[in-house]
Design a protein around this motif. Structure first.
Motif, short mmCIF file in Angstrom:
data_model
loop_
_atom_site.label_atom_id
_atom_site.label_comp_id
_atom_site.label_asym_id
_atom_site.label_seq_id
_atom_site.Cartn_x
_atom_site.Cartn_y
_atom_site.Cartn_z
N SER A 271 0.67 -1.20 -0.01
CA SER A 271 0.07 0.12 -0.01
C SER A 271 0.79 1.32 -0.04
CB SER A 271 -0.97 -0.09 1.08
OG SER A 271 -1.67 -1.03 1.11
N ASN A 272 2.21 1.12 -0.09
CA ASN A 272 2.88 2.27 -0.02
C ASN A 272 2.89 3.23 1.17
OD1 ASN A 272 4.36 1.69 -2.64
ND2 ASN A 272 2.31 2.31 -3.67
N LEU A 273 2.63 2.81 2.38
CA LEU A 273 2.39 3.59 3.48
C LEU A 273 3.64 3.83 4.03
CD1 LEU A 273 -0.62 2.90 3.02
CD2 LEU A 273 -0.83 2.72 5.50
N SER A 274 3.98 4.87 4.80
CA SER A 274 5.30 5.12 5.40
C SER A 274 5.22 4.30 6.75
CB SER A 274 5.26 6.49 5.90
OG SER A 274 4.18 6.99 6.78
N VAL A 275 6.10 4.27 7.23
CA VAL A 275 6.22 3.27 8.56
C VAL A 275 5.36 3.67 9.63
CG1 VAL A 275 7.58 2.44 10.37
CG2 VAL A 275 8.84 2.88 8.46
N SER A 276 5.33 5.23 9.83
CA SER A 276 4.09 5.55 10.95
C SER A 276 2.94 5.35 10.55
CB SER A 276 4.37 7.09 11.02
OG SER A 276 4.29 7.73 9.82
N GLU A 277 2.56 5.50 9.23
CA GLU A 277 1.15 5.27 8.51
C GLU A 277 0.75 3.80 8.76
OE1 GLU A 277 0.65 8.84 5.28
OE2 GLU A 277 1.66 6.97 4.71
N ALA A 278 1.97 2.90 8.48
CA ALA A 278 1.50 1.56 8.59
C ALA A 278 1.25 1.08 10.06
CB ALA A 278 2.75 0.77 7.82
N ILE A 279 2.11 1.28 10.92
CA ILE A 279 2.01 1.06 12.34
C ILE A 279 0.42 1.45 12.84
CG2 ILE A 279 2.62 1.60 14.68
CD1 ILE A 279 5.47 1.79 13.73
N LYS A 280 0.14 2.85 12.78
CA LYS A 280 -1.20 3.28 12.78
C LYS A 280 -2.38 2.73 12.33
CE LYS A 280 0.49 8.06 13.52
NZ LYS A 280 0.56 9.47 13.24
N SER A 281 -2.09 2.40 10.75
CA SER A 281 -3.22 1.86 10.00
C SER A 281 -3.47 0.19 10.63
CB SER A 281 -3.00 1.85 8.80
OG SER A 281 -3.02 3.10 8.25
N SER A 282 -2.36 -0.62 10.85
CA SER A 282 -2.09 -1.63 11.22
C SER A 282 -3.09 -1.91 12.50
CB SER A 282 -0.96 -2.19 11.51
OG SER A 282 -1.09 -3.58 11.72
N PHE A 283 -2.89 -1.03 13.60
CA PHE A 283 -3.56 -0.82 14.86
C PHE A 283 -5.06 -0.68 14.82
CE2 PHE A 283 -5.19 1.13 18.80
CZ PHE A 283 -4.90 0.08 19.52
N SER A 284 -5.33 0.40 13.82
CA SER A 284 -6.66 1.01 13.87
C SER A 284 -7.68 -0.12 13.21
CB SER A 284 -6.77 2.23 13.10
OG SER A 284 -6.39 1.98 11.67
N VAL A 285 -6.95 -0.98 12.15
CA VAL A 285 -7.65 -2.09 11.38
C VAL A 285 -7.98 -3.18 12.27
CG1 VAL A 285 -7.64 -3.68 9.44
CG2 VAL A 285 -7.24 -1.45 9.03
N LEU A 286 -6.89 -3.82 13.12
CA LEU A 286 -6.90 -5.06 13.80
C LEU A 286 -7.51 -4.82 15.19
CD1 LEU A 286 -3.30 -6.58 12.55
CD2 LEU A 286 -5.69 -7.18 11.68
N TRP A 287 -7.42 -3.77 15.46
CA TRP A 287 -8.08 -3.29 16.65
C TRP A 287 -9.56 -3.45 16.60
CZ3 TRP A 287 -6.86 -3.59 21.82
CH2 TRP A 287 -7.69 -2.75 22.74
N LYS A 288 -10.02 -3.17 15.75
CA LYS A 288 -11.60 -3.24 15.14
C LYS A 288 -12.18 -4.61 15.58
CE LYS A 288 -15.42 -0.92 14.34
NZ LYS A 288 -15.59 0.03 15.17
N ASN A 289 -11.49 -5.74 15.14
CA ASN A 289 -12.05 -6.96 15.48
C ASN A 289 -10.62 -7.51 16.27
OD1 ASN A 289 -12.98 -9.61 15.98
ND2 ASN A 289 -14.13 -9.58 13.91
N PHE A 290 -10.29 -7.27 17.50
CA PHE A 290 -8.98 -7.90 18.07
C PHE A 290 -9.33 -9.29 18.26
CE2 PHE A 290 -6.60 -8.59 21.84
CZ PHE A 290 -5.50 -8.37 21.67
#
Length: 261
Positions: free
Chosen positions: A176-195
């Protein structure tokens, strides 16, 4: 962040997601079976390279090796580990592993390439040294190790939460060509939604790892790549891909293969 990824993340944050863990690993096994040579090589090649480099460095830098037999040995061991030359050697080994991480991460792109009906080849193992992703993978590897240590040091629970919600960091960077900070934030926000389901995926992965370890450790050559491919399938099911292809399809063998998909 492109509109497709932004929209998908927002959709997941709004509606959550639902996965079938058994189906994920079933499909991951199908991909592994067809790409076993390359994904296993993606696992062992960094270890071989790191061993060779560390062996050469060991001729010039002495890393302490100590057998603990009584309590006095702990203080002596600490004194040896904290010497500047030992700290330098351990730090250098850490950065060597970070620099080799793109080879292991290529398991994700090999899985995607096969999944899109293209034959993987040896060059795919080094794709992230060519496509501009090396810096992000290098920094993400370092960030993941540091955050994991810090989170676990405070309490086991934060460490577990980060482990579970970090699964998509490398897929977001690679696909997805995200930066490191964007990838960390996006991974958390997505996977936290159905932890809950994300946690179950991690438990299943740990189970696969344990079974692989019990198989005379040779099974880890199957278990670890299978887990990486499982993460790819997990990411595909939750986020997906725009148009079904990206720049990785421009590299390597572009011949179609026959698939049962």
């Amino acid at each position: 962040m492109d509109n497709f990824i932004l929209n998908r993340i927002e959709e997941v944050k709004k509606n959550s997601f639902n996965i079938n863990i058994g189906d994920i690993f079933s499909r991951a096994w199908d991909i592994f079976s067809a790409t076993a040579f390359y994904v296993i090589l993606g696992l062992i090649l960094p270890s071989i390279i790191a061993w060779v480099i560390n062996f050469i460095l060991g001729l010039f830098i002495s890393i302490p090796s100590f057998v603990v037999t009584d309590t006095d040995d702990f203080s002596n061991l600490s004194a040896q580990i904290l010497t500047p030359i030992a700290l330098f050697g351990m730090g250098l080994s850490f950065f060597i592993n970070a620099a080799l991480a793109p080879i292991t991460v290529s398991i994700l792109t090999i899985a995607k390439k096969y999944d899109e009906h293209r034959n993987p080849d040896f060059n795919d193992l080094f794709i992230h040294y060519k496509d501009g992703k090396f810096g992000s993978i290098f920094l993400a590897y370092i960030a993941i190790q540091i955050i994991t240590v810090i989170a676990t040091a405070f309490c086991v629970i934060p460490g577990v939460i980060f482990l579970v919600t970090s699964l998509f960091i490398f897929p977001f960077i690679v696909f997805s060509n995200l930066s490191v900070s964007e990838a960390i934030k996006s991974s958390f926000s997505v996977l936290w939604k159905n932890f809950g389901q994300s946690f179950l995926f991690c438990l299943a992965s740990i189970g696969i790892f344990i079974i692989g370890g019990l198989a005379c450790l040779v099974g880890l050559l199957v278990a670890i790549p299978l887990i990486y491919i499982g993460i790819y399938v997990f990411y595909k099911d939750v986020i997906g891909f725009e148009g079904g292809s990206n720049e990785i399809d421009q590299l390597g063998n572009t011949n179609d293969y026959q698939s049962n998909y």
